[in-house]
Design a protein around this motif. Structure first.
Motif, short mmCIF file in Angstrom:
data_model
loop_
_atom_site.label_atom_id
_atom_site.label_comp_id
_atom_site.label_asym_id
_atom_site.label_seq_id
_atom_site.Cartn_x
_atom_site.Cartn_y
_atom_site.Cartn_z
N UNK A 180 0.83 -1.21 0.00
CA UNK A 180 0.00 0.00 0.00
C UNK A 180 0.86 1.25 0.00
N UNK A 181 0.33 2.31 -0.57
CA UNK A 181 0.99 3.61 -0.53
C UNK A 181 0.36 4.43 0.59
N UNK A 182 1.20 4.95 1.48
CA UNK A 182 0.75 5.87 2.53
C UNK A 182 1.35 7.22 2.18
N UNK A 183 0.48 8.22 1.98
CA UNK A 183 0.96 9.51 1.50
C UNK A 183 0.75 10.59 2.54
N UNK A 184 1.82 11.33 2.80
CA UNK A 184 1.75 12.52 3.65
C UNK A 184 2.04 13.72 2.76
N UNK A 185 1.01 14.53 2.52
CA UNK A 185 1.18 15.73 1.71
C UNK A 185 1.59 16.88 2.63
N UNK A 186 2.80 17.38 2.43
CA UNK A 186 3.30 18.45 3.29
C UNK A 186 2.73 19.80 2.85
N UNK A 187 2.63 20.70 3.79
CA UNK A 187 2.16 22.05 3.51
C UNK A 187 2.70 22.97 4.59
N UNK A 188 2.61 24.24 4.35
CA UNK A 188 3.08 25.22 5.33
C UNK A 188 2.29 25.08 6.63
N UNK A 220 9.66 20.28 0.92
CA UNK A 220 10.13 21.67 0.89
C UNK A 220 9.03 22.66 1.27
N UNK A 221 7.78 22.23 1.31
CA UNK A 221 6.70 23.12 1.74
C UNK A 221 6.58 23.19 3.26
N UNK A 222 7.13 22.20 3.96
CA UNK A 222 7.06 22.19 5.43
C UNK A 222 8.13 23.12 5.99
N UNK A 223 8.09 23.34 7.31
CA UNK A 223 9.05 24.25 7.93
C UNK A 223 10.17 23.48 8.62
N UNK A 224 11.13 24.22 9.19
CA UNK A 224 12.30 23.61 9.81
C UNK A 224 11.92 22.69 10.97
N UNK A 225 10.92 23.08 11.75
CA UNK A 225 10.54 22.29 12.92
C UNK A 225 10.02 20.91 12.51
N UNK A 226 9.27 20.88 11.41
CA UNK A 226 8.75 19.59 10.97
C UNK A 226 9.88 18.72 10.42
N UNK A 227 10.82 19.32 9.72
CA UNK A 227 12.00 18.57 9.27
C UNK A 227 12.72 17.94 10.45
N UNK A 228 12.91 18.73 11.51
CA UNK A 228 13.61 18.21 12.69
C UNK A 228 12.83 17.06 13.31
N UNK A 229 11.52 17.14 13.32
CA UNK A 229 10.69 16.06 13.85
C UNK A 229 10.89 14.77 13.05
#
Length: 305
Positions: free
Chosen positions: A78-86, A153-162
């Motif tokens: 299965x494909x599980x998709x997380x669409x990032x956004x600001x 690339x649409x998410x912010x630094x905090x989410x990247x760190x998570x």
């Protein structure tokens, strides 16, 4: 997910990888309709064998998201998709507690106990799988799958760190529930359109692949594979025209998705040839900004000379 309390763990069984070499993956992707070049097939094969996330970067329309979809089909996962956004945060990506149902549960317990409530027992019963709303990242730890983290690339630094801990350990700790861990990591595909630079710490945890727009012959093949009714001549004309458009200074150069849309539009109109007149009428299928439309219309005769 099973069990409750801080010792709860989530495991999945081992799965034998079906591909012995990048060429096997190329063939499997081809069977799904995705025509992979040697670089893409090798990157995907290494991501599977090394159990490393695959970071795909490139211009919009180069097939990054389609690659994840094709990998899921080729692997029969299965494909599980997380669409990032600001503004996306851990709660939206990982889990939430179903507070309305928890409240109803408390009221039912209170009614059953004639207004008396064992507080500790009630609290334990609230934080179980029954009331846990799994978001994409948590679902991806629960079974063999392909996890697509789209447009990071649409998410912010905090989410990247998570994400760093998740990609390091493929485990998360839910304070009220316990640790959730996948013994077998999902195949993770991250995509970026490079609207901003993603931090090195995230890239270091991944295998990296830059996707280019396909070369002319490959784009013709893609059109013919996805649109079996198209003639070789029309597929070549559309591909050549799109390649010329990409060479112009446009706000949004067309990707493969736009090539397919343009070809479909021509087929719907019953056309078997792309000329200046029909191109002028159908540019909206391939260009998405009025400035680009004006720039191309001013040079349309030269483009089809």
């Amino acid at each position: 997910m099973t069990g409750a309390g801080r010792s709860a763990r989530l495991t999945i069984g081992d799965v034998t990888e079906p591909f012995a070499a990048p060429e096997d993956l190329t063939a499997a992707l081809d069977a799904t309709g995705y025509l992979a070049d040697d670089g893409i097939a090798t990157a995907g094969f290494l991501a599977l064998r090394m159990r490393r996330p695959l970071f795909c970067e490139g211009e919009p329309g180069t097939g990054k998201t389609s690659l994840a979809l094709a990998l899921a089909t080729a692997l029969d996962r299965p494909l599980v998709r997380l669409q990032c956004h600001e503004g996306i945060d851990a709660a939206q990506a990982l889990y939430e507690w179903d507070f309305p149902r928890q409240l109803l549960h408390l009221r039912a317990l209170e009614a059953a106990g004639d207004g008396k409530l064992d507080v500790e027992a009630a609290e334990r019963s609230l934080y179980t799988e029954r009331f846990l709303l799994a978001r994409p990242l948590l679902r991806a730890l629960g079974a063999p799958c392909v996890l697509l983290i789209d447009e990071i690339d649409r998410a912010d630094d905090e989410f990247e760190a998570f994400l760093l801990q998740l990609l390091d350990e493929y485990a998360v700790t839910i304070p009220e529930y316990g640790e959730v861990r996948a013994e077998r990591p999902p195949l993770v595909v991250l995509t970026s359109n490079r609207t901003r630079e993603v931090h090195d710490a995230l890239k270091r945890r991944c295998l990296y692949h830059w996707l280019e727009h396909p070369e002319l012959a490959r784009e013709v093949s893609i059109l013919r594979r996805r649109l079996p009714e198209i003639t070789e001549g029309l597929a070549k004309q559309v591909s050549e025209a799109v390649h010329r458009l990409r060479a112009m200074e446009l706000l949004k150069p067309p990707g493969v998705a736009e090539s397919l849309d343009w070809a479909r539009a021509l087929l719907v109109l019953g056309r078997d040839e792309l000329d200046v007149a029909v191109a002028a009428r159908t540019l909206g299928a391939v260009l998405k900004y009025s400035e680009d439309l004006d720039r191309v219309r001013a040079k349309l005769d030269a483009l089809f000379a």
